[in-house]
Design an enzyme around this catalytic site. Sequence first.
Site, mmCIF file in Angstrom:
data_model
loop_
_atom_site.group_PDB
_atom_site.id
_atom_site.type_symbol
_atom_site.label_atom_id
_atom_site.label_comp_id
_atom_site.label_asym_id
_atom_site.label_seq_id
_atom_site.Cartn_x
_atom_site.Cartn_y
_atom_site.Cartn_z
ATOM 1 N N ALA A 1 -3.195 4.195 3.752
ATOM 2 C CA ALA A 1 -3.383 3.609 2.170
ATOM 3 C C ALA A 1 -3.753 1.944 2.368
ATOM 4 C CB ALA A 1 -2.043 3.640 1.291
ATOM 5 N N LYS B 1 5.400 6.864 18.029
ATOM 6 C CA LYS B 1 4.088 6.052 17.350
ATOM 7 C C LYS B 1 4.056 4.809 17.901
ATOM 8 C CE LYS B 1 2.360 5.660 12.631
ATOM 9 N NZ LYS B 1 2.778 5.572 11.287
ATOM 10 N N ASN C 1 -11.221 0.564 16.893
ATOM 11 C CA ASN C 1 -10.478 1.412 17.650
ATOM 12 C C ASN C 1 -11.534 2.163 18.663
ATOM 13 O OD1 ASN C 1 -8.427 0.781 16.112
ATOM 14 N ND2 ASN C 1 -7.591 2.937 15.692
ATOM 15 N N ALA D 1 0.845 -1.129 0.065
ATOM 16 C CA ALA D 1 -0.064 0.161 0.151
ATOM 17 C C ALA D 1 0.873 1.293 0.116
ATOM 18 C CB ALA D 1 -0.807 -0.013 0.939
HETATM 19 N N1 LIG Z 1 -0.512 1.039 4.753
HETATM 20 C C1 LIG Z 1 -0.601 2.266 5.595
HETATM 21 O O1 LIG Z 1 -1.743 3.188 5.777
HETATM 22 C C2 LIG Z 1 0.533 2.618 6.513
HETATM 23 C C3 LIG Z 1 0.583 3.825 7.231
HETATM 24 C C4 LIG Z 1 1.869 4.219 7.760
HETATM 25 C C5 LIG Z 1 2.719 3.270 8.111
HETATM 26 N N2 LIG Z 1 2.534 1.756 7.520
HETATM 27 C C6 LIG Z 1 3.673 0.916 7.591
HETATM 28 O O2 LIG Z 1 4.305 0.820 6.235
HETATM 29 C C7 LIG Z 1 4.789 -0.444 6.267
HETATM 30 C C8 LIG Z 1 4.187 -1.277 4.797
HETATM 31 O O3 LIG Z 1 2.744 -1.260 5.435
HETATM 32 P P1 LIG Z 1 1.649 -1.431 4.102
HETATM 33 O O4 LIG Z 1 0.747 -1.336 4.560
HETATM 34 O O5 LIG Z 1 2.526 -0.773 2.697
HETATM 35 O O6 LIG Z 1 1.998 -3.234 3.925
HETATM 36 P P2 LIG Z 1 1.619 -4.096 2.833
HETATM 37 O O7 LIG Z 1 0.481 -3.338 1.995
HETATM 38 O O8 LIG Z 1 1.446 -5.649 3.377
HETATM 39 O O9 LIG Z 1 2.776 -4.319 1.611
HETATM 40 C C9 LIG Z 1 3.955 -5.009 1.993
HETATM 41 C C10 LIG Z 1 4.705 -5.283 0.793
HETATM 42 O O10 LIG Z 1 6.049 -5.820 0.766
HETATM 43 C C11 LIG Z 1 6.117 -6.932 0.021
HETATM 44 N N3 LIG Z 1 7.251 -7.652 0.361
HETATM 45 C C12 LIG Z 1 7.202 -8.557 1.478
HETATM 46 N N4 LIG Z 1 8.474 -9.292 1.273
HETATM 47 C C13 LIG Z 1 9.134 -8.849 0.459
HETATM 48 C C14 LIG Z 1 10.335 -9.140 -0.200
HETATM 49 N N5 LIG Z 1 11.275 -10.004 0.548
HETATM 50 N N6 LIG Z 1 10.957 -8.532 -1.198
HETATM 51 C C15 LIG Z 1 10.138 -7.635 -1.906
HETATM 52 N N7 LIG Z 1 8.859 -6.949 -1.478
HETATM 53 C C16 LIG Z 1 7.955 -7.903 -0.309
HETATM 54 C C17 LIG Z 1 4.824 -7.491 -0.118
HETATM 55 O O11 LIG Z 1 4.790 -8.270 -1.440
HETATM 56 P P3 LIG Z 1 3.591 -9.334 -1.612
HETATM 57 O O12 LIG Z 1 2.329 -8.755 -2.170
HETATM 58 O O13 LIG Z 1 4.405 -10.462 -2.454
HETATM 59 O O14 LIG Z 1 3.437 -10.056 -0.222
HETATM 60 C C18 LIG Z 1 3.879 -6.290 -0.141
HETATM 61 O O15 LIG Z 1 3.655 -5.768 -1.542
HETATM 62 C C19 LIG Z 1 4.479 -1.282 7.375
HETATM 63 O O16 LIG Z 1 5.422 -1.084 8.378
HETATM 64 C C20 LIG Z 1 3.308 -0.251 8.004
HETATM 65 O O17 LIG Z 1 3.085 -0.310 9.481
HETATM 66 C C21 LIG Z 1 1.458 1.907 6.711
#
Ligand SMILES: NC(=O)c1ccc[n+]([C@@H]2O[C@H](COP(=O)([O-])OP(=O)(O)OC[C@H]3O[C@@H](n4cnc5c(N)ncnc54)[C@H](OP(=O)(O)O)[C@@H]3O)[C@@H](O)[C@H]2O)c1
Length: 312
Positions: free
Chosen positions: A128, A184, A202, A12
Amino acid sequence: MITSHWILGPGAIGRLLAHSLAPLANLCVVSRRPLPIQQILTTPEGEQKVQRLDILTVEKLAEQAPVAPDAVHITTKAMAAEAALASLAERLPATTPLVLWQNGFLSQPRITRTWAGPVLCATTTQGAYLTGDDGVVHAGHGPTFIGDLNNRHGALATLLAQQLTQAGFETTAVVDIHQRLWQKLAVNAAINPLVALHGIRNGELRNASYQGQANAVIKEVAAIMQAEGIQPPGGGQGETGWLALVWQVVENTAGNKASMLQDLEAGRPTERKAILGPLMQSAAQHGLTCKNLEQLDDQLASEEGAIHQRVL
Ligand SMILES: NC(=O)c1ccc[n+]([C@@H]2O[C@H](COP(=O)([O-])OP(=O)(O)OC[C@H]3O[C@@H](n4cnc5c(N)ncnc54)[C@H](OP(=O)(O)O)[C@@H]3O)[C@@H](O)[C@H]2O)c1
């Protein structure tokens, strides 16, 4: 000048970042499995934007022998960041700047210790979520802060903050990223495990049946933060300050389903080790007890174990 970025982890945040930076810089999204290059972004206003993104698996990237980028953003979940970096590391000059976008405090100190080049950490309140292999929804805008744990790369953080802001990620370079990551983490630790384990939004934490448990968790977190010398943001102090802050966040995010709950519901591992792990480790170092946090961690671990068993 930063003219080229690789984004490792097309989730995301990674895809939101890619859609945002693509009009401004050379960009490559690096994935571990093939994804469509035609990608759709839905804006907070509900508008859809289709963009072709350069998305390559690590293997395809290697075949193309590309020029090394000016920065690599690691946008996986916390527990995957080091493995993701390892999969790409031999294709990168050791001096390449990294930007770590993970919540919690797991991969940031480890990668800072082991990577020869600059390692910046970003903490963002952008929201996201994914809608499949070709879609990401930008749920809401929020500020982003960037800096490095040892305050050695202020000029680079400023350059990146300027470009990210130009790309629509309102970003500020800061000298206290360590403190911001822990602040955070503290709020996440006080809310996310409880709502994930109870399967609630929440705001439901305010119900009498959960309030006492939530207060007990916040007090443990507050004692650990006090030992770490970290006060809540916004001027509050000590336990009272943390209680006020966490309940305010619960109020502001009452309708939200925490990412940890979404992960459990989707049968994915949670980021518990990055969020509860550093607190439990700090408690042990400072001779503090944290029975509530340990219990939450055990319960999450057994939920994750049960998911793992069902998948096998
Ligand atoms: N989403 C939000 O709103 C948000 C807001 C603030 C902070 N965050 C933080 O940002 C970080 C990412 O969150 P997210 O929500 O974007 O997570 P996510 O949607 O689950 O995305 C994680 C991505 O990492 C990929 N991945 C995992 N192992 C990998 C590897 N070895 N090589 C390449 N890609 C790999 C996954 O691929 P696959 O599809 O192949 O599994 C997936 O595309 C987290 O720490 C989260 O806490 C997120």
